[in-house]
Design a protein around this motif. Structure first.
Motif, short mmCIF file in Angstrom:
data_model
loop_
_atom_site.label_atom_id
_atom_site.label_comp_id
_atom_site.label_asym_id
_atom_site.label_seq_id
_atom_site.Cartn_x
_atom_site.Cartn_y
_atom_site.Cartn_z
N ALA A 746 -7.87 3.54 -8.55
CA ALA A 746 -7.04 2.57 -7.84
C ALA A 746 -5.65 3.13 -7.57
CB ALA A 746 -6.94 1.28 -8.64
N VAL A 747 -5.12 3.83 -8.55
CA VAL A 747 -3.79 4.41 -8.37
C VAL A 747 -3.82 5.45 -7.27
CG1 VAL A 747 -2.03 5.88 -9.46
CG2 VAL A 747 -3.01 3.97 -10.72
N ALA A 748 -4.87 6.26 -7.27
CA ALA A 748 -5.00 7.29 -6.24
C ALA A 748 -5.05 6.69 -4.85
CB ALA A 748 -6.24 8.13 -6.51
N ALA A 749 -5.60 5.46 -4.79
CA ALA A 749 -5.77 4.82 -3.49
C ALA A 749 -4.59 3.94 -3.10
CB ALA A 749 -7.05 3.99 -3.50
N THR A 750 -3.62 3.83 -3.99
CA THR A 750 -2.49 2.96 -3.70
C THR A 750 -1.27 3.78 -3.32
OG1 THR A 750 -3.30 1.47 -5.39
CG2 THR A 750 -1.08 1.05 -4.58
N PRO A 751 -0.76 3.59 -2.13
CA PRO A 751 0.43 4.35 -1.77
C PRO A 751 1.64 3.89 -2.57
CG PRO A 751 -0.19 2.80 -0.02
CD PRO A 751 -1.19 2.64 -1.11
N ASP A 752 2.52 4.81 -2.85
CA ASP A 752 3.74 4.49 -3.59
C ASP A 752 4.62 3.59 -2.72
OD1 ASP A 752 6.24 4.49 -4.80
OD2 ASP A 752 5.89 6.47 -5.69
N PRO A 753 5.00 2.43 -3.22
CA PRO A 753 5.77 1.49 -2.39
C PRO A 753 7.10 2.07 -1.93
CG PRO A 753 5.81 0.83 -4.69
CD PRO A 753 4.83 1.95 -4.58
N ALA A 754 7.63 3.00 -2.75
CA ALA A 754 8.92 3.58 -2.40
C ALA A 754 8.82 4.35 -1.08
CB ALA A 754 9.38 4.52 -3.51
N ARG A 755 7.61 4.85 -0.84
CA ARG A 755 7.44 5.65 0.38
C ARG A 755 6.73 4.88 1.48
NH1 ARG A 755 4.30 10.08 -1.87
NH2 ARG A 755 4.69 9.30 -3.94
N THR A 756 6.36 3.66 1.20
CA THR A 756 5.66 2.88 2.21
C THR A 756 6.65 2.04 2.99
OG1 THR A 756 4.02 2.60 0.51
CG2 THR A 756 3.64 1.43 2.55
#
Length: 879
Positions: A746-756
């Motif tokens: 799940a982490v691998a599939a979740t983009p970092d919000p800081a960069r989104t």
RNA sequence: GCCGGAGUGGCGGAACUGGCAGACGCGCCGGACUCAAAAUCCGGUGGGCCCAAAGCCUGUGAGGGUUCGACUCCCUCCUCCGGCACCA
């Protein structure tokens, strides 16, 4: 790239934090939601070994778990500090036993603290201090008053090398457990606790503990208590021997009474010499008795052939009136039954052998079923099976089981005996001829006899200036001033008892003292003990299955009966018991010229050859870690390299707690990798977790997130149930690993919000991920507490995981929506279908039939029966 | 001798109350990244049949039984571990 997982940096930091915040301090008076968790306290040998680590890691999981669930937890640690090794060190290295002991304690405490165990260190104490042992002395005097402590001459295991008496379990093959020097039987005045008076209650307790203690421990205790129902029978003597007019026997075979052809007494039987007096056989009897008594205990059981001597005396069979010769026999035990046995050679193998050797008659009184006659002259062994009474007067023809009852009743009517119960349990010999122990508080006075030391003169302090330089004997007895003291009663000259108490006495009540270790109004403080006892979960080694666990149960009952404990405390001090397995490891050795193994450390093995002598190495058995086998793993080096969390996790994961654990370096690496993985995942997701809302939005989630959330709740349920009561800690860890794998995906599939950049619609992902990671840390924290607290902080939480509490699960969220149902034809798997969890039977069966591979096997067959197990399988029975 | 307990892949071990054997980890094999290695990541992994896939057969110490269905229950046996051991 996130920084590396360095346990050496985070572990000391969190240990300090926990201590500063007093997180593990137990309340003085808990409410009903108390949990007393105790591991068997160690002897302060100075080194913590992996066996300790395992024991305490298991306990710590339970303690932290209960604490997180909101229980008031008492989890103490202390030191079983009296005992032989201190004295040994004193003799060999000229050290003060007290100093040696406290140095060891300091060292072991330091090592224990490396592990981050959740002890309430404020309650720590050592049993060798007068503030502790003084109460043991007080209790001793009360036991003396009640006859629960007494002194008698007794045959004991005496080690000349150690100059002391040893318990049976300290004698291995006739040699002492420590030096391997011979142990002999010696008659000495010894102090005893009357455990036999508690046999019935100890047995009742064993029965009551069924299910809460390991069956094996209960079995061993039951065997040690050894309740045996039988019959007591009185055989009148032809001529009185001293005051005695009869010989009393205990038998479980009263049905064979008419077949008695002689009588056997133990060599130690008090009438042995008396019976022979005036028969002209005195010298012979005396010689035999002396010889038998001096035989080693070991020889008595294994290597001795049947032997005996006729006393010259006779008694009368109460049933037949026949004359019965009385023998002394080497196989009769004085401390079981009455020390006298009615001998029925036709129906007891030992008596049979004895009779053959001495040419004594054999009288058959039980015939096998089916009418076969036994011929005494032709018999090769005793007939011990069931059958019918013969040659038994009024009882002829009865089945022998019936004969037992009838003959017992008949004897009772005639005043010649009756039903009775015999016990195998012996009184507990508590005397030790050692100086580093609790002094027994009595004074011998020529005028007054044995006088207990009055309360106002307690404690009898151990002198500080014991001389251990002379080898042998008890330094207490040699002390210039200790032994001589005025008689407390008459003031005349008296001799102080110089025996000390068995150290099992200290370990028989330390768990009570933990309830208020500094209390000076008595051994235990009533309200504290009432609030904390019993120990809810006790954890320790199987080697204490009978010794310590029997003594502690007994002493606890005694304290209760003497009023030292409140009446509300239950008889049994340990409500649940877990016995953990040993920690083992592969061994390596070469053979020396005498074919004896030369053990090697793993680092001394290079390419299958010995680094020391170049000889080829044999990989030995997986054995309990021991210094002598050189298969130990040093704790400190290990913690330095991997950290305490890996040490803990490995010992918990590699095997179920009650089984032996094989230490494997690859397994350790695996646990290390797992923790490092959790570290990376949590660090990587930290930004997302910090930014995420703290609740998962209501309503339907996208399938991927719903699946993760379901797994989170299912895992919480699984881990909770695995830890709680069942102690399936290895499978709990497995479940946590599975959750970790899912979280990693799940982490691998979740983009970092800081960069989104601002998402078009609200994404439930971060909230679900947040719940998953926080839950993961909470579930893992009893196993790897340092790592979890560090990560807890890094993902933006305050405080510690312990304070955050144990996660709850929502059954609705945990419930599967779709299940995979196995489809079988004639019990063989032919397909699998995914159906809604609440699908009706008809629907599922329909779908199952439609499955191509299933249809193939159904084709052309007649459907006889359909088995439907909801949510599990469909099985078509065809012809 | 008596009384218990346990035998499951190459290894440690899972499997609720008779319902898809082999979860999880280790090891091994293959791949990605790298000049290379370590670390990491991805995939595979009981045995067999089959070019391969689908599929089939087989498989929880051995043999038998009960059952639609057995690692699980019953009987017999083997091996290992533990306890007691002349207990009358």
């Amino acid at each position: 790239m996130a920084e590396k997982y360095v346990p050496g940096e985070i572990e000391p930091k969190w240990q300090r934090t926990w201590a500063e915040r007093g997180l593990f301090r137990a309340p003085d008076l808990p409410g009903a939601d108390k949990f007393y968790l105790l591991e068997m306290f160690p002897y302060p040998s100075g080194r913590l070994h992996m066996g300790h680590v395992r024991n305490y890691a298991i306990g710590d999981v339970a303690a932290r778990f209960q604490r997180m669930r909101g229980k008031a937890v008492l989890h103490p640690m202390g030191w079983d500090a009296f005992g032989l090794p201190a004295e040994q060190a004193a003799m060999e290295r000229k050290l003060d036993p007290k100093q040696w002991t406290f140095d060891n304690i300091a060292e072991m405490r330091r090592q224990l603290k490396l592990l981050g165990l959740s002890y309430d260190w404020d309650r720590e104490f050592a049993t060798c201090v007068p503030e502790y042992y003084r109460w043991e002395q007080l209790v001793f005097t009360r036991m003396l008053e009640r006859g629960l402590a007494y002194r008698r001459k007794s045959l004991v295991n005496w080690s000349d090398a150690l100059q002391t008496v040893l318990a049976n379990e300290q004698v291995i093959d006739g040699r002492d457990y420590k030096l391997g020097e011979p142990v002999v039987q010696k008659e000495l005045e010894q102090w005893f606790f009357r455990t036999t008076a508690y046999a019935e209650r100890l047995l009742a307790g064993v029965e009551a503990l069924a299910g809460a203690w390991p069956e094996r421990v209960l079995l061993e205790q039951r065997a040690r208590i050894g309740r045996s129902e039988g019959t007591e029978i009185r055989f009148p003597l032809e001529r009185p021997a001293g005051d005695a007019r009869e010989i009393v026997v205990f038998t479980t075979r009263p049905d064979t009474l008419f077949g008695v052809t002689f009588m056997s007494l133990a060599a130690e039987h008090p009438l042995a010499f008396e019976l022979a007096r005036g028969t002209g056989r005195e010298a012979e009897v005396r010689a035999f008795v002396e010889k038998t008594r001096n035989d080693l205990r070991r020889l008595r059981a294994e290597e001795l052939t049947k032997d005996g001597v006729f006393t010259g005396a006779w008694c009368t069979n109460p049933a037949t009136g026949e004359r019965v010769p009385i023998y002394i026999a080497n196989f009769v035990l004085m401390d079981y039954g009455t020390g006298a046995v009615m001998a029925v050679p036709a129906h007891d193998q030992r008596d049979f052998e004895f009779a053959r050797k001495f040419g004594l008659p054999i009288q058959v009184v039980i015939e096998p079923p089916g009418g076969t006659k036994l011929d005494p002259a032709a018999m090769e062994c005793a007939y011990v099976e069931e059958g019918r009474q013969v040659n038994s007067g009024p009882f002829d023809g009865l089945p022998n089981t019936e004969g037992m009852r009838r003959i017992t009743a008949w004897l009772a009517e005639r005043g010649q005996g009756g039903p009775t119960v015999s016990w195998r349990l012996r009184d507990w010999c508590v005397s030790r001829q050692r100086a580093w122990g609790c002094p027994i508080p009595v004074v011998q006075c020529d005028a007054c006899g044995v006088v207990p030391v009055p309360d106002d003169q307690l404690p009898v302090l151990l002198p500080q200036d014991l001389a251990f330089d002379v080898r042998g004997g008890n330094p207490l007895a040699r002390h210039p001033t200790f032994p001589s003291t005025p008689c407390p009663k008459c003031g005349g000259p008296g001799r102080r008892e110089t025996d000390t108490l068995d150290t099992f006495v200290e370990s028989s009540w330390y768990f009570l003292r933990f309830c208020d270790p500094t209390w000076d109004g008595g051994p235990v403080r009533h309200d504290r003990v009432a609030a904390w006892m019993p120990v809810d979960q006790y954890i320790g080694g199987i080697e204490h299955a009978v010794g310590h666990l029997m003594y502690a149960r007994f002493y606890h009952m005694v304290l209760k009966d003497l009023g030292f404990l409140p009446a509300s405390v239950p008889d049994e001090p340990f409500a649940r018991l877990l016995t953990q397995g040993m920690v083992c490891k592969e061994t390596y050795f070469t053979l020396d010229e005498n074919k004896n193994p030369v053990w090697h450390y793993p680092e001394e093995v290079i390419d299958g050859k010995s680094k020391l002598n170049g000889a080829p190495i044999t990989v030995g058995r997986v054995e309990k870690m021991s210094k002598s086998k050189r298969n130990v793993v040093g704790l400190e080096a290990f913690v330095e390299r991997y950290g305490a969390d890996t040490a803990r996790l490995f010992t918990l994961f590699a095997a179920p707690p009650e089984k032996d654990l094989e230490w494997r370096d690859e397994g350790v690496e695996g646990c290390w990798r797992f923790l490092a993985r959790v570290w990376r995942i949590a660090n990587e997701a930290a930004g997302t977790v910090r930014a995420a809302p703290d609740t998962v939005p209501p309503g339907d989630l996208p399938p991927r997130w719903q699946a993760l959330r379901r797994l989170v709740h299912q895992t919480t349920r699984r881990v909770t149930r695995d830890i709680d009561g069942r102690f399936h800690l290895n499978t709990a860890v497995s479940a946590i690993m599975e959750l970790t794998n899912a979280v990693a995906d799940a982490v691998a599939a979740t983009p970092d919000p800081a960069r989104t950049t601002c998402a078009a619609e609200p994404d439930p992902g971060p909230a679900v991920l947040r719940e998953a990671i926080l839950t993961l840390l909470r579930l893992l924290s009893p196993f790897a507490p340092h790592l979890c607290d560090e990560l807890w902080q890094r993902v933006g939480q305050t405080g510690t995981v312990l304070e955050a509490g144990w996660p709850a699960w929502d059954e609705a969220v945990a419930a599967d929506q779709v299940v995979t149902v196995a489809v079988q034809v004639l019990g063989k798997l032919r397909g699998q279908i995914a159906v809604p969890v609440d699908a009706a039977e008809a629907q599922v069966v329909e779908r199952a039939k439609a499955e191509p591979n299933v249809a193939r096997f159904l084709e052309g067959k007649k459907l006889v029966k359909t088995i439907f197990v909801p949510g599990r399988l469909v099985n078509f029975v065809v012809k």
